[in-house]
Design a protein around this motif. Structure first.
Motif, short mmCIF file in Angstrom:
data_model
loop_
_atom_site.label_atom_id
_atom_site.label_comp_id
_atom_site.label_asym_id
_atom_site.label_seq_id
_atom_site.Cartn_x
_atom_site.Cartn_y
_atom_site.Cartn_z
N ARG A 1 0.75 -1.20 -0.06
CA ARG A 1 -0.18 -0.14 0.22
C ARG A 1 1.10 1.29 -0.11
NH1 ARG A 1 -0.20 2.67 4.87
NH2 ARG A 1 -2.53 3.45 4.71
N ASP A 2 2.14 1.16 0.62
CA ASP A 2 2.77 2.38 0.95
C ASP A 2 3.62 2.83 -0.47
OD1 ASP A 2 2.42 2.30 3.45
OD2 ASP A 2 4.30 1.87 4.15
N TYR B 1 1.77 3.39 -3.10
CA TYR B 1 0.87 4.44 -3.60
C TYR B 1 0.92 5.55 -2.79
CZ TYR B 1 -0.76 0.23 -6.11
OH TYR B 1 -0.93 -0.87 -6.90
N LEU B 2 1.21 5.56 -1.56
CA LEU B 2 0.74 6.74 -0.55
C LEU B 2 2.16 7.54 -0.09
CD1 LEU B 2 -1.77 4.62 1.91
CD2 LEU B 2 -2.23 5.80 -0.43
N THR C 1 -5.18 3.04 -5.97
CA THR C 1 -4.70 4.09 -4.98
C THR C 1 -5.95 4.15 -3.84
OG1 THR C 1 -3.33 5.51 -6.48
CG2 THR C 1 -4.12 6.43 -4.47
N GLN D 1 -5.30 3.11 -0.04
CA GLN D 1 -5.84 4.20 1.01
C GLN D 1 -6.54 3.48 2.21
OE1 GLN D 1 -7.50 7.17 -1.27
NE2 GLN D 1 -5.71 8.49 -1.19
#
Length: 689
Positions: A194-195, A197-198, A241, A245
């Motif tokens: 996930r990270d 994308y963030l 994305t 999140q």
């Protein structure tokens, strides 16, 4: 391995054993015997280094100098080398069975024909994009999002149980480990975490740009114009994305309570009002299910929101991308090569594809692993080897029992529960008692991609069929040739495949000191996972249950925090530090495991005083114990791969799995006569178990 075994596989010794190439320029050939590497290799050491300054360099410096990362690998290690030796041996078995047409058993026929079809690169290239067509046509034929549950079920069964929006499979109920229930989990991302994308740093943005460019390339391969492909890639990034999140962090996923949210069908439906779960369940062959564990409710609600806020065209675009992503490695080169270029070259720094034979051996092991395992075990794992492994395992367990009794910080009530859990642990050594039945898996001699798809369908249906059935406690989550080991907190068992019980990791020819440092430490590592920050939350029956007094739980947390603080100061690569909250379980297991290995070795040596005192290769028995331990962790790593693993891997780099452990052991300081103030002589020592 399907995602829902995360709790078990997070407790492995390594993230995985790499499949690696030979270090020579000579043509590789199938092997008929294993090359022998001693359990303690003096040539792998760097005796010019001071063990009290950098013990890892002292134990592994020669190995690192002589073993650069092969061009087709992201990393190279002692485990990788053994995995390669196992693979070459399996290559010999499979090559023979592929050529043999008469006298094969049904399982030999399947693994031989699968391997033969995989090796037929001409036939694979000739088919081109043809295997994509049924899936892309199914997606294109959707008239509305109401058809998504049926289509999604088919894609998940055939290609991946977790790549398309969410994961759906089976697992033991956290609250009642005797029951197998349905699990709905987060998923649907193309990047490793996930990270990706963030995070807003330059490197993360650069990776996202390259990922989007790769998606554009792949859409172009199925006929989209550059302009359309650009829009399609942007759609995929927007959807992924949004899912990222809403996804839990990897640290959060280490807390089983954050993954335990039981609900009924009505509750599940309420999370995703635009998605018809009855239709989906019927399509995956599980109509009538009433109980679910939703590991990430926030994620499922975000999935429902995306269905409401995106039109049918966007949903189709997302699905087409994930079909291409999942199938590309088993398609013709025009798909396979761009997939490799991004996911291996860009993300991990790998320079070239592994040779075809390695990829094919890996796939047979992944999809027909217990059929292949029968062949491996019959040739490479004797009853004597199994008995010796079990003897060491029991000694380490006896050491754990003594260790629990000696803990000044633990109350009698908690000690009683800890002993109950320890006594209930089941030891699985080498291979399963009953081999898996692959009769429902059809393998065709000239249909490689079809075989891979049918293999995925077979495994996904096998997992779903467990729901509501009696739990099979004899099942393994790794195949017999695997160079790895694991503890499963819900099964409450430790598992050592035959593949990891080979020299140099387990060397019956060697004196006991390095063997107890290496394999004894590994056994202790897996045993300690039963009592690490995650494993300790499950009781003797494998249920998620708090069996600790409040005071003892705090004492554990305080001691674990010492390890968190220690490892947080270590640098992985560039300015990236270890995420020590992510690696805590493995770091605790490394330290606890080596302490148990030492205790077991001392017990063994009490009956062998001559061996206990005799130096070899200029090293005392105590020094050989620690060098034997360290040499399993010798490795070289590409910086690109280190950046990925720093974010995703619950294991610390090899250097710190050695130096970070021995610095906490006064036995090491004494063995090498380290002086106060030297780096390997800690002022403050950490210890949990």
């Amino acid at each position: 391995m399907h995602q829902l075994t995360r709790l078990a596989l997070a407790s492995t010794l390594l993230c995985s054993a790499a499949f690696a190439s030979a270090q020579t320029t000579e043509p590789e050939r199938p092997a008929t015997t294993f090359p022998y590497t001693p359990g303690l290799d003096v040539s792998a050491m760097d005796k010019s280094a001071d063990p009290c300054v950098d013990f890892y360099q002292y134990a592994c410096g020669g190995w690192m100098k002589n073993n650069p990362v092969p061009a087709d690998q992201a990393r190279w290690s002692v485990y990788s080398k053994l995995a390669q030796d196992n693979q070459r041996y399996l290559w010999g078995i499979l090559d023979g069975l592929a050529k043999q047409k008469e006298g094969r058993s049904s399982t030999q026929q399947k693994i031989g024909d699968y391997f033969g079809a995989c090796m037929d690169e001409g036939a694979i290239a000739k088919r081109g994009a043809e295997p994509l067509a049924p899936f892309l046509n199914q997606i294109e034929g959707m008239a509305s999002t109401r058809e998504l549950p049926r289509v999604l079920a088919g894609l998940q069964l055939a290609l991946s149980s977790e790549a398309f929006f969410f994961g759906f499979s089976s697992n033991q109920d956290f609250g009642d480990s005797t029951r197998v229930i349905a699990f709905a989990s987060g998923g649907g991302l193309g990047l490793p975490d996930r990270d990706y994308y963030l995070k807003t740093d330059k490197r993360s943005k650069d990776i996202r740009d390259k990922y989007e460019a790769h998606i554009r390339t792949m859409f172009g391969l199925i006929g989209e114009s550059p302009e359309t492909a650009k829009r399609s890639a942007a759609t995929v990034m927007r959807l992924e994305t949004a899912l990222a999140q809403a996804s839990l962090t990897r640290v959060d996923k280490r807390d089983p309570y954050k993954l335990f949210h039981k609900t009924d069908l009505k509750g599940l439906q309420a999370m995703t009002p635009g998605f018809d779960w009855k239709t989906y369940l019927a399509a995956v062959g599980q109509p009538g299910l009433k109980t679910f564990n939703v590991t990430e409710p926030k994620f499922m609600k975000a999935f429902g929101k995306q269905l409401r806020s995106n039109d049918l065209a966007a949903i189709k675009t997302y699905l087409r991308w994930h079909v291409m992503k999942e199938l590309s490695p088993v398609l013709a080169p025009q798909f396979d090569q761009p997939h490799f270029a991004f996911f291996s070259q860009t993300l991990r720094g790998v320079e070239k594809q592994p040779p075809r034979w390695k990829r094919c051996v890996q796939l047979v092991d992944a999809q027909l692993g217990e059929a292949l395992g029968q062949e491996f075990v019959s040739r490479a794992f004797s009853p004597e080897l199994k008995a010796k492994s079990l003897h060491m395992t029991r000694q380490v367990e006896e050491a754990m029992a003594k260790d629990i009794d000696s803990l000044a910080w633990m109350s009698p009530d908690t000690k009683k529960r800890a002993h109950e859990k320890l006594d209930a642990i089941v030891n699985k050594i080498g291979y399963p008692d009953t081999w898996r039945d692959y009769s429902a898996f059809e393998v065709r001699p000239n249909d490689f991609t079809g075989n891979a798809i049918r293999g995925t369908q077979f495994e996904n249906r096998r997992q779903l069929a467990k729901i509501g059935k009696p739990l099979d406690r004899s099942e393994w989550l790794m195949t017999p040739p695997t160079v790895n080991a694991y503890f499963n907190p819900q099964m409450n068992d430790i598992n050592f495949p035959a593949g990891v019980l080979q020299p140099p990791l387990f060397d019956p020819k060697m004196d006991d000191a390095p063997g107890y440092g290496n394999t004894g430490g590994t056994i202790g590592h897996e045993l300690t996972h039963a009592f690490d920050d995650e494993g300790r939350q499950f009781d003797a029956k494998g249920n998620l249950k708090d069996w600790w007094t409040k005071k003892d739980a705090k004492e554990f947390t305080d001691r674990a925090q010492c390890i968190v603080d220690q490892y947080a100061g270590y640098t992985v690569v560039d300015d990236i530090k270890i995420n020590s909250k992510l690696t805590l379980g493995e770091d605790v297991a490394d330290l606890g495991g080596l302490i148990l290995g030492w205790m077991a070795w001392k017990t063994q040596m009490a009956s062998m005083p001559q061996q206990a005192q005799a130096p070899r290769d200029g090293l005392s028995p105590e020094q050989r114990f620690f060098v034997g331990y360290a040499q399993w962790a010798c490795e070289n790593d590409r910086p690109e791969n280190l950046r990925v693993t720093a974010m995703t891997d619950p294991h610390s780099p090899g250097k710190y799995r050695v130096n970070g452990v021995v610095v906490n052991m006064p036995e090491f300081e004494k063995a090498f006569s380290c002086k106060p103030g030297q780096p390997m002589a800690a002022v403050k020592r950490c210890r949990v178990w």
